[in-house]
Write a protein that holds these residues in place. Structure first.
Motif, PDB file in Angstrom:
ATOM      1  N   ILE A   1       5.995  -0.517 -10.028  1.00  0.00           N
ATOM      2  CA  ILE A   1       6.019   0.778 -10.803  1.00  0.00           C
ATOM      3  C   ILE A   1       5.102   0.349 -12.187  1.00  0.00           C
ATOM      4  O   ILE A   1       4.384  -0.419 -11.867  1.00  0.00           O
ATOM      5  CB  ILE A   1       7.497   0.770 -11.560  1.00  0.00           C
ATOM      6  CG1 ILE A   1       7.965  -0.394 -12.208  1.00  0.00           C
ATOM      7  CG2 ILE A   1       8.283   1.163 -10.679  1.00  0.00           C
ATOM      8  CD1 ILE A   1       9.304  -0.151 -12.898  1.00  0.00           C
TER       9      ILE A   1
ATOM     10  N   GLU B   1       9.726  -3.578  -9.494  1.00  0.00           N
ATOM     11  CA  GLU B   1      11.144  -2.960  -9.638  1.00  0.00           C
ATOM     12  C   GLU B   1      11.876  -3.791  -8.505  1.00  0.00           C
ATOM     13  O   GLU B   1      13.236  -4.026  -8.757  1.00  0.00           O
ATOM     14  CB  GLU B   1      10.983  -1.574  -9.292  1.00  0.00           C
ATOM     15  CG  GLU B   1      12.312  -0.873  -9.324  1.00  0.00           C
ATOM     16  CD  GLU B   1      12.341   0.668  -9.272  1.00  0.00           C
ATOM     17  OE1 GLU B   1      12.120   1.029  -8.143  1.00  0.00           O
ATOM     18  OE2 GLU B   1      12.594   1.334 -10.381  1.00  0.00           O
TER      19      GLU B   1
ATOM     20  N   GLU C   1       0.079   2.850 -10.962  1.00  0.00           N
ATOM     21  CA  GLU C   1       0.017   4.240 -10.729  1.00  0.00           C
ATOM     22  C   GLU C   1      -1.162   4.681  -9.914  1.00  0.00           C
ATOM     23  O   GLU C   1      -1.251   5.754  -9.316  1.00  0.00           O
ATOM     24  CB  GLU C   1       0.590   5.157 -11.816  1.00  0.00           C
ATOM     25  CG  GLU C   1      -0.369   4.932 -12.793  1.00  0.00           C
ATOM     26  CD  GLU C   1      -0.006   5.567 -14.247  1.00  0.00           C
ATOM     27  OE1 GLU C   1      -0.689   6.706 -14.618  1.00  0.00           O
ATOM     28  OE2 GLU C   1       0.927   4.997 -15.108  1.00  0.00           O
TER      29      GLU C   1
ATOM     30  N   THR D   1       4.364   6.868  -8.892  1.00  0.00           N
ATOM     31  CA  THR D   1       5.188   6.240  -9.730  1.00  0.00           C
ATOM     32  C   THR D   1       5.870   4.894  -8.870  1.00  0.00           C
ATOM     33  O   THR D   1       6.162   4.024  -9.581  1.00  0.00           O
ATOM     34  CB  THR D   1       6.362   7.012 -10.269  1.00  0.00           C
ATOM     35  OG1 THR D   1       7.202   7.483  -9.246  1.00  0.00           O
ATOM     36  CG2 THR D   1       5.966   8.106 -11.096  1.00  0.00           C
ATOM     37  N   HIS D   2       5.833   5.195  -7.656  1.00  0.00           N
ATOM     38  CA  HIS D   2       6.592   4.041  -6.780  1.00  0.00           C
ATOM     39  C   HIS D   2       5.553   3.633  -5.717  1.00  0.00           C
ATOM     40  O   HIS D   2       5.121   4.363  -4.989  1.00  0.00           O
ATOM     41  CB  HIS D   2       7.883   4.460  -6.478  1.00  0.00           C
ATOM     42  CG  HIS D   2       8.995   4.417  -7.455  1.00  0.00           C
ATOM     43  ND1 HIS D   2       9.064   5.454  -8.389  1.00  0.00           N
ATOM     44  CD2 HIS D   2       9.975   3.403  -7.860  1.00  0.00           C
ATOM     45  CE1 HIS D   2      10.056   5.427  -9.198  1.00  0.00           C
ATOM     46  NE2 HIS D   2      10.548   3.997  -8.794  1.00  0.00           N
TER      47      HIS D   2
END
Length: 219
Positions: free
Chosen positions: A85, A66, A89, A39-40
């Motif tokens: 973000i 982000e 992914e 996710t990050h």
């Protein structure tokens, strides 16, 4: 068996698509990627070409970003640390779940072009499955064994290799030239800026791998 794969992803399906829509001449090149989960994703990014005047503000407004930190401006290039973000992914999956290493990721001409090292061949197959299940268009253009890539192509990507060989075949390096940069870019269906970037990166790789082979020993 270790595998290196080259593939492309449409910019619309990946990180920085909003930034590139506002700055279509900008070229982004990822130098290093860190990902602890899907996710990050934390890339270190070099920006070239385009207008740098409001780039940081545009990046801050991009919904795939982000966090963004401007690290340096050097001779018409800007270096950033970002946190991606959402649409990034697929990179997070490759790095965090499959132990992959992103050797190169470049955004230009409506696509992200990536070269990724997978410790095991099955990691590439798993990534293909993940992409299909999650709506990513992953176009694999080349697959190499580690030795094949280093020995046969001097660490060039397929796009760089094709660009150089086409340039030679069309007489771009002849005196007088048989074709010019604009004609060559049109034949390859890329922008003049992208052609210039490919020449620069390819030449750097050729010099490092062909002329500076003893660089580490000398150091």
């Amino acid at each position: 068996m270790s595998t290196i794969a080259e593939f492309s992803i449409p910019i619309a399906e990946f990180a920085l698509s909003e930034t590139l829509e506002r700055q279509p001449d900008m070229v982004f090149e990822v130098d290093r990627v860190v990902a602890h989960d899907t996710t990050h994703v934390v890339p270190f990014v070099r920006a070239t070409q385009g207008d740098f005047g409001e780039l940081t503000e545009i990046l801050e407004a991009d919904t795939s970003v982000e966090e963004v930190e401007l690290l340096a401006n050097v001779e018409g290039e800007s270096y950033y640390r970002m946190v991606w973000i959402n649409r990034a992914e697929i990179i997070g999956y490759m790095v965090a779940e499959q132990g992959a290493t992103v050797h190169e990721a470049i955004a230009s001409d409506d696509e992200w072009h990536l070269r990724v090292f997978f410790p095991e061949r099955r990691g590439l197959s798993a990534t293909n499955d993940y992409a299909r299940e999650n709506g990513f268009t992953l176009d694999v253009t080349a697959i190499y064994g580690l030795g094949d890539l280093e020995e046969a192509q001097h660490n060039l990507t397929k796009q760089q290799y094709d660009t150089l060989t086409t340039a030679v075949e069309r007489g771009y390096y002849d005196i007088p030239r048989g074709t010019n940069a604009k004609e060559l870019a049109n034949e390859l269906d890329i922008s003049h800026q992208a052609l210039s970037e490919r020449f620069r990166r390819a030449t750097k790789n050729l010099v490092k791998n062909s002329l500076l082979v003893d660089e580490d020993e000398e150091d």
